[in-house]
Design a protein around this motif. Structure first.
Motif, short mmCIF file in Angstrom:
data_model
loop_
_atom_site.label_atom_id
_atom_site.label_comp_id
_atom_site.label_asym_id
_atom_site.label_seq_id
_atom_site.Cartn_x
_atom_site.Cartn_y
_atom_site.Cartn_z
N MET A 1 16.12 -20.42 -12.41
CA MET A 1 16.43 -21.85 -13.23
C MET A 1 17.48 -21.82 -14.83
O MET A 1 16.58 -20.78 -15.82
N ARG A 2 18.38 -21.93 -15.00
CA ARG A 2 18.96 -21.34 -15.88
C ARG A 2 18.79 -22.43 -17.36
O ARG A 2 18.69 -24.22 -16.69
N ILE A 3 18.43 -22.99 -18.92
CA ILE A 3 18.00 -23.26 -20.30
C ILE A 3 19.48 -23.43 -19.92
O ILE A 3 20.08 -22.64 -20.61
N SER A 4 19.61 -24.74 -20.49
CA SER A 4 21.00 -24.58 -21.26
C SER A 4 21.41 -24.36 -22.48
O SER A 4 20.15 -24.09 -23.21
N LEU A 5 21.97 -23.96 -23.21
CA LEU A 5 22.14 -23.11 -24.62
C LEU A 5 21.98 -24.66 -25.52
O LEU A 5 20.94 -24.64 -26.96
N SER A 6 22.18 -25.44 -26.29
CA SER A 6 21.60 -26.46 -26.62
C SER A 6 20.20 -26.77 -26.45
O SER A 6 19.15 -27.64 -27.03
N LYS A 7 19.20 -26.76 -25.16
CA LYS A 7 18.14 -26.80 -24.99
C LYS A 7 17.49 -25.53 -25.81
O LYS A 7 16.26 -25.74 -25.77
N ARG A 8 18.20 -24.40 -25.49
CA ARG A 8 17.47 -23.36 -25.62
C ARG A 8 16.88 -22.90 -27.64
O ARG A 8 16.42 -23.01 -28.37
N LEU A 10 16.70 -26.10 -29.21
CA LEU A 10 16.64 -27.17 -29.74
C LEU A 10 14.94 -26.76 -29.68
O LEU A 10 14.20 -27.03 -29.98
N CYS A 11 14.44 -26.03 -28.71
CA CYS A 11 12.93 -25.03 -28.47
C CYS A 11 12.50 -24.58 -29.40
O CYS A 11 12.19 -24.26 -30.51
N ILE A 12 13.98 -23.29 -29.85
CA ILE A 12 13.68 -22.50 -31.14
C ILE A 12 13.56 -23.87 -32.47
O ILE A 12 12.59 -23.18 -32.99
N LEU A 13 14.09 -24.59 -32.43
CA LEU A 13 14.07 -25.14 -33.92
C LEU A 13 12.75 -26.33 -33.74
O LEU A 13 12.19 -26.28 -34.61
N THR A 14 11.97 -26.89 -32.44
CA THR A 14 10.63 -27.36 -32.24
C THR A 14 9.93 -26.21 -32.53
O THR A 14 9.50 -26.70 -33.67
N LEU A 15 10.01 -24.86 -31.94
CA LEU A 15 9.15 -24.10 -32.14
C LEU A 15 9.17 -24.03 -33.93
O LEU A 15 8.28 -23.34 -34.54
#
Length: 108
Positions: A1-8, A10-15
């Motif tokens: 499963m590939r996660i798009s760059l924008s989702k990554r 977003l996840c990093i910013l959320t964390l």
């Protein structure tokens, strides 16, 4: 499963945002920690004072009592800020209110 760059991203910013909120303590928590640390410093001063009594006489001496007193004043100030004394209750001796505001005296 590939996660798009924008989702990554977003996840990093959320964390990161969640992490900064968790790490930041309230002012009261920080002041309580300072009080605890100052108490530990007082204990260290006490141990140092005991050790200094066993060492050879020196020309200059550290004023442990003054240091202890200053630390006590700082701790007291923080504790007074964290737990201010309650205001004294107001007096219940209020003036009696009659409720009569009509002036029936004759005006000439």
């Amino acid at each position: 499963m590939r996660i798009s760059l924008s989702k990554r991203v977003l996840c990093i910013l959320t964390l990161l945002l969640l992490g900064t909120n968790i790490v930041q303590a309230t002012e009261k928590e920080e002041l309580a920690l300072i009080t605890k640390q100052l108490t530990q410093v007082k204990e260290s001063l006490l141990r140092s004072e005991i050790v200094s009594g066993t060492e050879q006489a020196q020309r200059y001496h550290f004023n442990y009592q003054a240091a202890q007193s200053d630390i006590n004043q700082i701790i007291l100030g923080i504790e007074n800020y964290l737990s201010p004394s309650r205001m004294q209750p107001r007096s219940l001796n209020f003036p009696v209110i009659t409720g009569e505001y009509q002036d029936e005296s004759a005006h000439d």
